[in-house]
Design an enzyme around this catalytic site. Structure first.
Site, PDB file in Angstrom:
ATOM      1  N   TYR A  34       0.879  -1.243   0.030  1.00  0.00           N
ATOM      2  CA  TYR A  34       0.027  -0.061   0.041  1.00  0.00           C
ATOM      3  C   TYR A  34       0.834   1.244   0.000  1.00  0.00           C
ATOM      4  CZ  TYR A  34       0.831   0.840   5.154  1.00  0.00           C
ATOM      5  OH  TYR A  34       1.498   1.257   6.261  1.00  0.00           O
ATOM      6  N   ARG A  53       8.473   4.051  -4.652  1.00  0.00           N
ATOM      7  CA  ARG A  53       8.552   3.152  -3.627  1.00  0.00           C
ATOM      8  C   ARG A  53       7.111   2.216  -3.732  1.00  0.00           C
ATOM      9  NH1 ARG A  53       7.360   5.495   2.457  1.00  0.00           N
ATOM     10  NH2 ARG A  53       5.129   5.775   1.770  1.00  0.00           N
ATOM     11  N   ARG A 106      -7.806 -21.315  -1.554  1.00  0.00           N
ATOM     12  CA  ARG A 106      -6.804 -20.697  -0.639  1.00  0.00           C
ATOM     13  C   ARG A 106      -5.428 -21.699  -0.603  1.00  0.00           C
ATOM     14  NH1 ARG A 106      -4.384 -21.496   4.197  1.00  0.00           N
ATOM     15  NH2 ARG A 106      -3.879 -19.656   5.286  1.00  0.00           N
ATOM     16  N   HIS A 108      -1.028 -21.216  -0.296  1.00  0.00           N
ATOM     17  CA  HIS A 108       0.078 -20.145  -0.085  1.00  0.00           C
ATOM     18  C   HIS A 108       0.636 -19.941  -1.619  1.00  0.00           C
ATOM     19  CE1 HIS A 108      -0.615 -21.380   4.158  1.00  0.00           C
ATOM     20  NE2 HIS A 108       0.261 -20.510   4.607  1.00  0.00           N
ATOM     21  N   LYS A 153       6.579  -1.806   1.835  1.00  0.00           N
ATOM     22  CA  LYS A 153       5.149  -1.419   2.581  1.00  0.00           C
ATOM     23  C   LYS A 153       4.036  -2.305   2.481  1.00  0.00           C
ATOM     24  CE  LYS A 153       2.976   3.141   3.333  1.00  0.00           C
ATOM     25  NZ  LYS A 153       3.242   3.442   4.682  1.00  0.00           N
ATOM     26  N   GLU A 185      12.858   2.431  13.433  1.00  0.00           N
ATOM     27  CA  GLU A 185      11.880   3.440  13.343  1.00  0.00           C
ATOM     28  C   GLU A 185      10.936   3.232  14.421  1.00  0.00           C
ATOM     29  OE1 GLU A 185      10.145   2.357   9.503  1.00  0.00           O
ATOM     30  OE2 GLU A 185      10.166   0.170  10.049  1.00  0.00           O
ATOM     31  N   LEU A 209      10.914   1.219   6.895  1.00  0.00           N
ATOM     32  CA  LEU A 209      10.422   1.708   5.763  1.00  0.00           C
ATOM     33  C   LEU A 209      11.188   3.184   5.264  1.00  0.00           C
ATOM     34  CD1 LEU A 209       7.964   1.325   4.125  1.00  0.00           C
ATOM     35  CD2 LEU A 209       6.940   3.436   5.146  1.00  0.00           C
TER      36      LEU A 209
HETATM   37  C1  LIG Z   1       6.389   1.433   9.562  1.00  0.00           C
HETATM   38  C2  LIG Z   1       6.568   3.081   9.309  1.00  0.00           C
HETATM   39  N1  LIG Z   1       7.756   3.543   9.118  1.00  0.00           N
HETATM   40  C3  LIG Z   1       7.669   4.930   8.661  1.00  0.00           C
HETATM   41  C4  LIG Z   1       6.477   5.591   8.122  1.00  0.00           C
HETATM   42  C5  LIG Z   1       6.745   6.682   7.688  1.00  0.00           C
HETATM   43  O1  LIG Z   1       6.536   6.936   6.171  1.00  0.00           O
HETATM   44  P1  LIG Z   1       6.138   8.080   5.272  1.00  0.00           P
HETATM   45  O2  LIG Z   1       7.024   9.329   5.674  1.00  0.00           O
HETATM   46  O3  LIG Z   1       6.366   7.891   3.984  1.00  0.00           O
HETATM   47  O4  LIG Z   1       4.765   8.489   5.769  1.00  0.00           O
HETATM   48  C6  LIG Z   1       5.499   4.922   8.202  1.00  0.00           C
HETATM   49  C7  LIG Z   1       4.372   5.408   7.510  1.00  0.00           C
HETATM   50  O5  LIG Z   1       3.254   5.152   7.758  1.00  0.00           O
HETATM   51  C8  LIG Z   1       5.433   3.312   8.677  1.00  0.00           C
HETATM   52  O6  LIG Z   1       4.270   2.876   8.675  1.00  0.00           O
END
Ligand SMILES: Cc1ncc(COP(=O)(O)O)c(C=O)c1O
Length: 293
Positions: A34, A53, A106, A108, A153, A185, A209
């Site tokens: 997403y 991304r 279903r 995997h 993501k 993070e 991320l």
């Molecule tokens: C795990 C994670 N890290 C970092 C971010 C920050 O990303 P962005 O600046 O693109 O919103 C998010 C945003 O939802 C996130 O879910």
């Protein structure tokens, strides 16, 4: 009641009419990715970077991008136009999700034939108020229990959800995740710290991320003479930081004033945050007027 218009597999529909099969692999396996793209006064923040991304996430899960960048943009702009402003803020965010679609059984392994499910919706984004931000939030450090591809993501967010909830259960707004002693993070954000006067954030890679806001902050720091380093830093260094911030598209730059129940420095947002939030907000003003992207 106001019903927003969403996009599902080629159709624009009122939200309550958008339905998917229970055999969708997004539902059964969280097999999808997403994006969340802010739109300030109708102007999209870093659309190209979001598209890149998205492509990286799709490549990582071996799923073909169902749409071209032009098509993504067209749908995004139509959705923004079809969902007129409902409140005083003109800010919205666009959520998009691509799953590996519906398979007959279903199983995997990937299905032989893939018809991706594409879903998009627009939500109102409450404008971030600097005075409110300034009071900051509490955070706690937690062991990063997630998988080894945090750069994707993925819609599989169970680890992030459990970590965020654990933070809430401890009266904290967010969890700061520690992987092998290193700060990665937040549960739904990136983390910055000011250590010995230097702004520091963890380098991109599979542990976190690559946040669009993170990259923008770094870019704005470079342009405005704010010294920064992308480097690994330890939980110990974090505990000694004079400032800590979270960054994300929807929360922008949020100061942390309480960490594990103890004040960060004097328990107030710091001078480097003060400088960066002004720079960030000025960038948004330019974006709204069409001077930057
Ligand atoms: C795990 C994670 N890290 C970092 C971010 C920050 O990303 P962005 O600046 O693109 O919103 C998010 C945003 O939802 C996130 O879910």
């Amino acid at each position: 009641m106001y019903m927003s218009i969403v996009y599902l597999n080629g159709e624009y529909l009122p939200l309550d009419q958008a339905k998917i099969s229970v055999l969708d692999r997004g539902f059964l396996f969280a097999d999808g990715v997403y994006e969340v793209i802010p739109a300030y006064g109708g102007r999209l923040l870093r659309m190209q970077e979001h598209m890149q991304r998205l492509q990286n996430s799709l490549d990582a899960i071996r799923l073909e991008n169902p749409l071209s960048n032009e098509q993504w943009l067209e749908i995004t702009e139509k959705l923004l136009a079809d969902n007129p402003n409902t409140g005083p803020g003109e800010d919205k965010y666009v959520y998009l999700q691509v799953t590996r679609g519906v398979a007959a059984k279903r199983n995997h392994g990937f299905p032989d034939e893939v018809n991706q499910t594409v879903f998009m919706m627009v939500s109102e984004m409450v404008p971030v108020d600097k005075e409110e931000l300034r009071s900051g939030v509490a955070a706690i450090t937690l062991d990063d229990i997630r998988w080894k591809a945090c750069n994707v993501k993925s819609i599989s967010l169970l680890g992030n959800i459990l970590l965020r909830q654990q933070a809430h259960d401890n009266e904290a707004a967010e969890a700061i995740l520690i992987n092998d002693g290193l700060v990665t993070e937040g549960a739904a954000s990136n983390v910055f710290a000011v250590i010995n006067g230097m702004l520091v954030t963890a380098p991109t890679g599979s542990r976190l991320l690559p946040g669009i806001t993170r990259d923008l902050i770094i870019e704005l720091a470079a342009e405005n003479g704010v010294a920064y380093e992308e480097r690994d830093f330890t939980e110990e260094e974090l505990l000694s930081a004079s400032e800590i911030w979270f960054s994300s598209s929807t929360k922008e730059i949020m100061p942390v004033v309480l960490l594990n129940g103890k004040p960060v420095a004097n328990g107030q947002s710091g001078p480097i945050w003060e400088k960066m939030i002004d720079i960030y907000q000025a960038y948004k003003v330019k974006l709204r007027s069409g001077e930057s992207s």
